[in-house]
Write an enzyme that holds these catalytic residues in place. Structure first.
Site, PDB file in Angstrom:
ATOM      1  N   GLU A  11       0.812  -1.220   0.000  1.00 20.69           N
ATOM      2  CA  GLU A  11       0.000   0.000   0.000  1.00 20.69           C
ATOM      3  C   GLU A  11       0.847   1.272   0.000  1.00 20.69           C
ATOM      4  O   GLU A  11       0.402   2.331  -0.413  1.00 20.69           O
ATOM      5  CB  GLU A  11      -0.924  -0.017   1.221  1.00 20.69           C
ATOM      6  N   ASP A 106      -2.635  -3.180   3.026  1.00 17.43           N
ATOM      7  CA  ASP A 106      -3.001  -3.249   4.440  1.00 17.43           C
ATOM      8  C   ASP A 106      -4.179  -4.203   4.659  1.00 17.43           C
ATOM      9  O   ASP A 106      -5.031  -4.392   3.789  1.00 17.43           O
ATOM     10  CB  ASP A 106      -3.385  -1.862   4.976  1.00 17.43           C
ATOM     11  N   TYR A 322       3.725   3.159  12.402  1.00 14.10           N
ATOM     12  CA  TYR A 322       2.719   3.824  11.587  1.00 14.10           C
ATOM     13  C   TYR A 322       1.706   4.578  12.458  1.00 14.10           C
ATOM     14  O   TYR A 322       1.130   4.006  13.390  1.00 14.10           O
ATOM     15  CB  TYR A 322       2.009   2.747  10.768  1.00 14.10           C
TER      16      TYR A 322
END
Length: 833
Positions: A11, A106, A322
């Site tokens: 992604e 993801d 993240y």
DNA sequence: GCAAGGTC
């Protein structure tokens, strides 16, 4: 059958790099295809997308807002087209020869859709290649390896659920936004938007404001007595039992309060009636997800927007995980001891890490949300030194580190002591608390852990009353939502996502719906919500998302279809439009009125009309009379920022004060008429010769105050000569005896009313040169791939700004700058566009 | 130019 490489699609670039590292055993090579990173090893290639690389929209013939009736959008076709051309092209190039494709986006619904988009791009150029899907919730050795050993298939139903959302959001959002904008004749940059998420968010803010407006404050009184034992004083408060038998501190009747106070004033001592001790365990907090991170950052002064932007930088630099996640449960792979030991010996964190490592057991806390998207936010084992980060970045990084520490720390223990005493028939209570075990507070100082002192007393003991107070108070209206409360509430209502909630709030600011912080709704916002409530209830209600969520789950389970769900939604929107179209004019007038109210500063001194904020053709703001062209009265406004009308008014002119919003440079301009008059009264102070026209025409440089409130050093022959140098907005301008030899101008010093140190600005020409160099430097830094140091090197090599960079000859520039090749220069030049 | 959702 092709024997080309196996292609892995992720992604984002960051994930591509890390997955390539894991699968290759860190023997990966990076190359660029169409300006996109591709990681290659053995017979494999790995490319990262940038989220969605295709977007949904109506065909171009629907672009003209005037030509197309908004209602026509309901049944208009919806197309997909590439939005990231370079990535799409790179993907196609690699897919053409691939022998196998693995989708590794993801592990959530949107990831499945992004995966399907990639799948379709692959299929366009390669009909036969087998395509697999792998799923893992954190990029760790074990999870990634396991996922690639057990590949699965794409879930087209789940992707279709996401597509249904895209279509419904576009159709409702675009049709209603155009309708409102057209009805209010707002077709420029200031269109009037609504959508499934911004609608209910705005209503939340407007509803709270309605409560505040409707609030009727009530008077009440509170009584206090200072007690003393063995010379140690502490505060107690009067209370009584209300009609329901509950303890109450607020006295609602003034006479009652006065009577109680008279009694209290006369007592010399109070007798202890009861003493209660209790220990309370204070559990450490759960790991950070996005919302809780934003909340914590908010408590140390960062806006949601700013906190996320810093988190993004820390993530890309590799210092933390993240930042967009719903998860509050650490994955099994995370070994807290190992991570803690990375901090051992660190200048700032070493001591705390070591003390945590000494605990008998290290068992991290867990929150309620266990999702598959990403792990909770935590520091990586990669440690920055403070000099790698700006002050703000460091502060946010420390927060993330300390939150991780807190989640593996022991709980804290409080001792509560509650004392009730009797003072001539009046009950007094005192609550003390003491932190007996600091636990996680020792490593996480962001929560309040202040103690309140009450001495150890015993039943029957007499305490001296040393002072008494009565305070008259009023009940307060509910508080406005702060940004982080708003985001938490959105999460609770199920609207928006971890990655978009803070952007939605920013959008409301940009649209002129809210202003200030905590956000306050404008008149326009109220009207938009009112219009929604009357004609399109769904678009301002969280119900729309709840319903959509159910429909999406049905599609994902195969119990409903994308067509069925979107068709039904379109029918509902048709009904909404029936009502709207019969009242279009009324809605438009209402919106226009509010728009004008938001812009009105006061009454025109020349003609009695309304003075409103306007935008000149050049894009700058000024104040003009609404009766223009009959009345041409105007007042200038400062050139920086966007004007905001404040509630308070000028005593002399009765005009509203104006604030200029410019992010962190926001300032209060005040009454625009006062500012203009001050400038008219101030004489220009001549300080030297104009370098532009002095020799030829005798122009002189003077310190001037403009009617807009700004100050500058400018030529006395203005407007024939427009040579000028800027001066700071704040502080007093002082001309010193010192002078600049190069320019033969006096040095300037800025002094402040408050206790700030004066600023020796020096020669205005030298100062402006430095300022420009700095500006150009930060402009260069804005180019992807150029950091602070590189920008400096470029300036040293004579590349003063971005346009110079673009025009530079790559080979020549590479020669002039250490450690830079011509390809890098070309890359910068491409990025600069 | 409209939405909301990814990502930078």
């Amino acid at each position: 059958m092709s024997n080309g490489p196996e292609l892995i699609i992720t992604e984002k670039d960051n994930a591509a790099r890390r997955i390539a590292d894991i699968l290759s055993g860190e023997s990966v090579e990076a190359e660029r295809v169409n300006g996109v990173n591709v990681y290659k090893w053995g017979g494999k290639r790995c490319i990262g997308l940038s989220g969605h690389v295709v977007g949904v929209d109506f065909p171009p013939e629907y672009n003209d807002w005037r030509d197309v009736e908004p209602v026509e959008l309901i049944d208009a076709p919806v197309d997909k087209h590439p939005t990231q051309e370079n990535i799409v092209a790179a993907l196609r190039r690699l897919a053409r020869r691939a022998r196998r494709v693995v989708i590794a986006t993801d592990y959530d619904r949107e990831g499945e859709l992004i995966g399907k988009e990639a799948y379709e791009l692959v299929r366009d150029v390669n009909e036969d290649v087998p395509v697999d899907r792998v799923r893992f919730s954190s990029i760790t050795d074990r999870e990634v390896t396991e996922a690639f050993e057990n590949p699965d298939e794409l879930d087209f139903d789940l992707a279709a659920a996401g597509e249904a959302r895209q279509i419904i959001d576009l159709v409702w959002g675009a049709a209603l936004t155009r309708f409102l904008s057209l009805s209010a004749r707002q077709l420029g940059d200031d269109f009037i938007s609504v959508g499934r998420v911004q609608g209910p968010t705005l209503k939340l803010i407007v509803d709270r404001e309605r409560e505040i407006d409707a609030f009727d404050p009530e008077d009440y009184w509170e009584l206090f007595a200072d007690l003393e034992k063995d010379g140690e004083g502490f505060e107690s408060q009067y209370f009584y039992l209300d009609d329901d038998g509950n303890e109450a501190e607020r006295v609602w009747d003034g006479d009652d309060a006065e009577a109680a106070y008279e009694t209290l004033e006369d007592v010399a001592a109070a007798t202890v009636e009861s003493v209660r001790r209790r220990t309370r365990t204070d559990e450490p907090p759960a790991p950070f997800n996005t919302t809780q991170f934003i909340r914590a950052a908010g408590s140390i002064g960062y806006s949601a927007q700013r906190a996320m932007s810093i988190a993004e930088d820390l993530y890309t630099a590799g210092y933390m995980t993240y930042p967009r996640t719903d998860n509050t449960v650490y994955p099994e792979d995370l070994d807290p001891e190992e991570l803690l030991s990375e901090f051992s010996g660190h200048r700032t964190f070493g001591e705390d890490a070591d003390s945590l490592l000494e605990q008998e057991e290290i068992e991290p806390t867990a929150g309620d949300n266990e999702t598959t998207d990403h792990p909770p936010i935590h520091p990586t084992g990669e440690l920055p030194s403070p000099s790698d980060l700006s002050e703000d970045e460091w502060e946010v990084y420390e927060l993330v580190v300390r939150r991780f520490f807190a989640t593996v720390a022991e709980s804290a223990e409080w001792e509560h002591l509650r004392v009730v005493a009797d003072a001539d028939g009046l009950s007094l209570k005192a609550n003390g608390k003491r932190l007996v075990e600091a636990g996680y507070h020792a490593v996480y100082p962001y929560f309040n852990s202040s103690e309140s002192f009450v001495p150890a007393v015993e039943e029957g003991e007499e305490l001296a009353v040393t002072d008494t107070r009565i305070e008259d108070k009023q009940t307060q209206p509910p508080r406005r939502y702060g940004q982080s409360r708003l985001i938490e509430t959105m999460e609770k209502m199920g609207i928006g996502t971890k990655a978009t909630r803070h952007d939605v709030i920013q959008k409301l600011y940009d649209r002129g719906y809210i202003e200030s912080d905590p956000p306050k709704p404008t008149r326009l916002a109220r009207s938009v919500v009112e219009a929604g409530e009357e004609f399109a209830e769904l678009i301002v209600s969280e119900e729309m998302t709840a319903q959509l969520e159910q429909d999406m789950q049905a599609i994902a389970r195969g119990e409903a279809t994308l067509e069925g769900v979107t068709d039904e939604s379109r029918e509902i929107l048709e009904d909404v439009f029936e009502g709207l179209m019969s009242s279009g004019e009324e809605v438009g007038e209402h919106l226009q009125k509010s728009l004008k109210a938001d812009k009105t500063v006061g009454t025109c001194p020349d003609c009695g009309g309304d003075l409103v904020i306007r935008k000149s053709r050049r894009g700058s703001y000024f104040i003009g009379c609404d009766s223009y062209p009959d009345c041409t009265y105007t007042l200038p406004l400062p050139s920086t920022g966007k004007p905001l009308i404040m509630e308070d008014t000028c005593d002399e002119h009765e005009l509203h004060h104006v604030k200029m919003l410019a992010g962190r440079k926001t300032f209060v301009h005040g009454c625009p008429l006062c500012k203009a008059e001050e400038a008219d009264e101030q004489e220009d102070l001549v300080i030297g010769t104009c370098p532009e026209c002095g020799e030829e025409h005798g122009g002189e440089l003077a310190i001037k105050r403009l009617r807009s409130g700004s100050r500058l050093v400018g030529c006395t022959r203005y407007p024939d000569c427009d040579y000028s140098l800027p001066l700071p907005r704040r502080g007093d301008v002082e001309v010193t005896d010192d002078s600049c030899e190069e320019h033969d101008l006096p040095k300037i010093r800025i002094t402040y009313d408050d206790d700030r140190e004066p600023w020796d600005l020096g020669c205005p020409i030298c100062n402006y040169r430095e300022y420009q160099a700095q500006q150009n430097g930060s402009e260069l830094e804005a180019v992807k791939g150029i950091g602070e140091k590189t920008a400096q090197k470029l300036q040293d090599a004579g590349i003063g700004d971005v346009s110079a960079l673009k025009e530079a000859e790559p080979d020549a520039l590479a020669d002039a700058v250490d450690g830079v090749g011509p390809d890098t220069v070309r890359e910068w030049q491409a990025n600069a566009d």
